[in-house]
Design a protein around this motif. Structure first.
Motif, PDB file in Angstrom:
ATOM      1  N   GLY A 114      76.008  -3.417  31.241  1.00 49.96           N
ATOM      2  CA  GLY A 114      74.785  -3.861  30.574  1.00 49.96           C
ATOM      3  C   GLY A 114      74.395  -3.098  29.334  1.00 49.96           C
ATOM      4  O   GLY A 114      73.460  -3.503  28.623  1.00 49.96           O
ATOM      5  N   GLU A 115      75.100  -2.002  29.003  1.00 51.37           N
ATOM      6  CA  GLU A 115      74.766  -1.193  27.825  1.00 51.37           C
ATOM      7  C   GLU A 115      75.845  -1.344  26.761  1.00 51.37           C
ATOM      8  O   GLU A 115      77.044  -1.359  27.070  1.00 51.37           O
ATOM      9  CB  GLU A 115      74.653   0.293  28.203  1.00 51.37           C
ATOM     10  N   LYS A 116      75.442  -1.457  25.503  1.00 54.73           N
ATOM     11  CA  LYS A 116      76.414  -1.524  24.418  1.00 54.73           C
ATOM     12  C   LYS A 116      77.195  -0.210  24.348  1.00 54.73           C
ATOM     13  O   LYS A 116      76.613   0.871  24.473  1.00 54.73           O
ATOM     14  CB  LYS A 116      75.715  -1.787  23.089  1.00 54.73           C
ATOM     15  N   SER A 168      87.147  -0.636  14.639  1.00 54.82           N
ATOM     16  CA  SER A 168      85.803  -1.222  14.709  1.00 54.82           C
ATOM     17  C   SER A 168      85.907  -2.738  14.778  1.00 54.82           C
ATOM     18  O   SER A 168      86.867  -3.339  14.309  1.00 54.82           O
ATOM     19  CB  SER A 168      84.977  -0.812  13.490  1.00 54.82           C
ATOM     20  N   LYS A 169      84.912  -3.359  15.351  1.00 52.27           N
ATOM     21  CA  LYS A 169      84.848  -4.822  15.415  1.00 52.27           C
ATOM     22  C   LYS A 169      84.155  -5.353  14.165  1.00 52.27           C
ATOM     23  O   LYS A 169      83.426  -4.624  13.483  1.00 52.27           O
ATOM     24  CB  LYS A 169      84.082  -5.248  16.671  1.00 52.27           C
ATOM     25  N   ILE A 194      81.381 -10.176  24.343  1.00 51.21           N
ATOM     26  CA  ILE A 194      80.595 -11.332  23.916  1.00 51.21           C
ATOM     27  C   ILE A 194      80.867 -11.641  22.447  1.00 51.21           C
ATOM     28  O   ILE A 194      80.572 -10.831  21.555  1.00 51.21           O
ATOM     29  CB  ILE A 194      79.091 -11.078  24.126  1.00 51.21           C
ATOM     30  N   ASN A 195      81.483 -12.813  22.199  1.00 45.60           N
ATOM     31  CA  ASN A 195      81.742 -13.296  20.831  1.00 45.60           C
ATOM     32  C   ASN A 195      82.385 -12.233  19.942  1.00 45.60           C
ATOM     33  O   ASN A 195      82.016 -12.071  18.770  1.00 45.60           O
ATOM     34  CB  ASN A 195      80.440 -13.792  20.192  1.00 45.60           C
ATOM     35  N   ASP A 203      79.781  -8.136  20.624  1.00 45.93           N
ATOM     36  CA  ASP A 203      79.338  -6.976  21.392  1.00 45.93           C
ATOM     37  C   ASP A 203      80.275  -6.697  22.554  1.00 45.93           C
ATOM     38  O   ASP A 203      80.876  -7.617  23.121  1.00 45.93           O
ATOM     39  CB  ASP A 203      77.930  -7.206  21.951  1.00 45.93           C
ATOM     40  N   VAL A 204      80.359  -5.412  22.904  1.00 50.39           N
ATOM     41  CA  VAL A 204      81.039  -4.979  24.121  1.00 50.39           C
ATOM     42  C   VAL A 204      80.022  -4.184  24.927  1.00 50.39           C
ATOM     43  O   VAL A 204      79.461  -3.205  24.432  1.00 50.39           O
ATOM     44  CB  VAL A 204      82.275  -4.106  23.809  1.00 50.39           C
ATOM     45  N   LEU A 205      79.783  -4.622  26.154  1.00 50.69           N
ATOM     46  CA  LEU A 205      78.794  -3.965  27.013  1.00 50.69           C
ATOM     47  C   LEU A 205      79.478  -3.444  28.270  1.00 50.69           C
ATOM     48  O   LEU A 205      80.317  -4.135  28.873  1.00 50.69           O
ATOM     49  CB  LEU A 205      77.688  -4.934  27.433  1.00 50.69           C
TER      50      LEU A 205
END
Length: 289
Positions: free
Chosen positions: A63-65, A53-54, A7-8, A58-60
């Motif tokens: 459903g969990e980061k 690192s980003k 996500i983004n 987010d990367v899930l």
């Protein structure tokens, strides 16, 4: 069904943006990640395996980061790097034993798991041989074997067929297709013909951004009735290169068979052909230049 949601996602190196607001969801199946050098493919893959690192996003996983999942996430990742970073003085068996211990596999299971992955990549018969005597394709297969030791739910491969001869490319391609049946498999490659018939979905990156996505069939509709072939003389090749986007040249008994992309009206001496991903790759790169 496993789900890897991005996500983004963004990554910057100073003033340079390597990845810009990338959003996509991967589920079980095989995905081809394509794009020219500098497109952001390796940056994305390195973020997914927590190699870098980003900057944002987010990367899930389910459903969990992934930061929250920590070791749990790393335990379900398998990674085959582009560079063949292996220990040449190890035997195939010793290398896999070393990697299995690094991954924290149960010591009681290591021997049987090594046998399983070696048989899968067809290297069990040379398990005692040192890696420095392996061909490039064999080294690539041992890297795939190490990535499978922990039975990963997500497998990421960076240019897995680069530099290999056609026979080994086909062998690697078939292995990857078998692996992808119950995993998320993401392949970054410049050799688009290697994924055209095995990838269910293509993700096209350019300049750090997602610019196209879909199945090969869906994407190739964009080039319907725009790819042509005809026989020309050798003297005409330069003219066609200047006028059209040429995706193929082949010697023929009566001249040069040329394959090119154009949306002009057909003439009597040329005929439309089915587009392929190589045509599409060149087409997208050209319109984004």
């Amino acid at each position: 069904m496993n789900k890897l949601e991005i996500i983004n996602l963004a990554k910057k190196y100073g003033n340079k943006t390597a990845l810009n607001n990338f959003t996509y969801t991967f589920e079980n199946g095989l995905y081809g990640l394509i794009g020219p050098n500098g497109a952001g493919k390796s940056t994305l893959m390195n973020i997914l395996v927590e190699g870098i690192s980003k900057t944002n996003g987010d990367v899930l996983y389910n459903g969990e980061k992934i930061e929250k999942l920590g070791k749990e996430y790393r335990n379900i990742i398998g990674y085959v790097p582009q560079q063949q970073g292996i220990y040449n003085n190890f035997s195939a068996e010793d290398f896999l034993n070393y990697m299995a211990n690094l991954k924290g596999l149960n010591k009681k299971d290591i021997s049987s798991k090594i046998k399983e992955v070696l048989e899968f990549v067809d290297l069990y018969g040379v398990r005692k041989n040192k890696l420095d005597g392996f061909s490039g394709g064999m080294k690539q297969r041992i890297l795939i074997a190490q990535a499978l030791l922990n039975n990963p739910e997500i497998l990421i491969l960076d240019e897995p067929t680069a530099g290999l001869d056609p026979k080994e490319r086909i062998r690697i391609r078939n292995l990857i297709a078998r692996i992808s049946m119950n995993k998320i498999v993401i392949i970054s490659t410049h050799i688009v013909s290697d994924i055209e018939f095995i990838a269910g979905n293509i993700v096209f990156l350019y300049g750090g951004e997602l610019i196209r996505k879909g199945s090969p069939k869906e994407l190739l509709k964009e080039l319907e009735n725009q790819v042509f072939e005809k026989i020309i003389s050798e003297e005409q090749v330069e003219n066609y290169n200047e006028k059209f986007l040429v995706s193929g040249l082949m010697s023929a008994s009566t001249g040069i068979k040329i394959r090119y992309i154009d949306n002009d009206k057909l003439t009597d001496d040329e005929y439309a052909v089915e587009p392929n991903l190589e045509d599409y790759y060149l087409y997208i790169e050209k319109i984004k230049m």
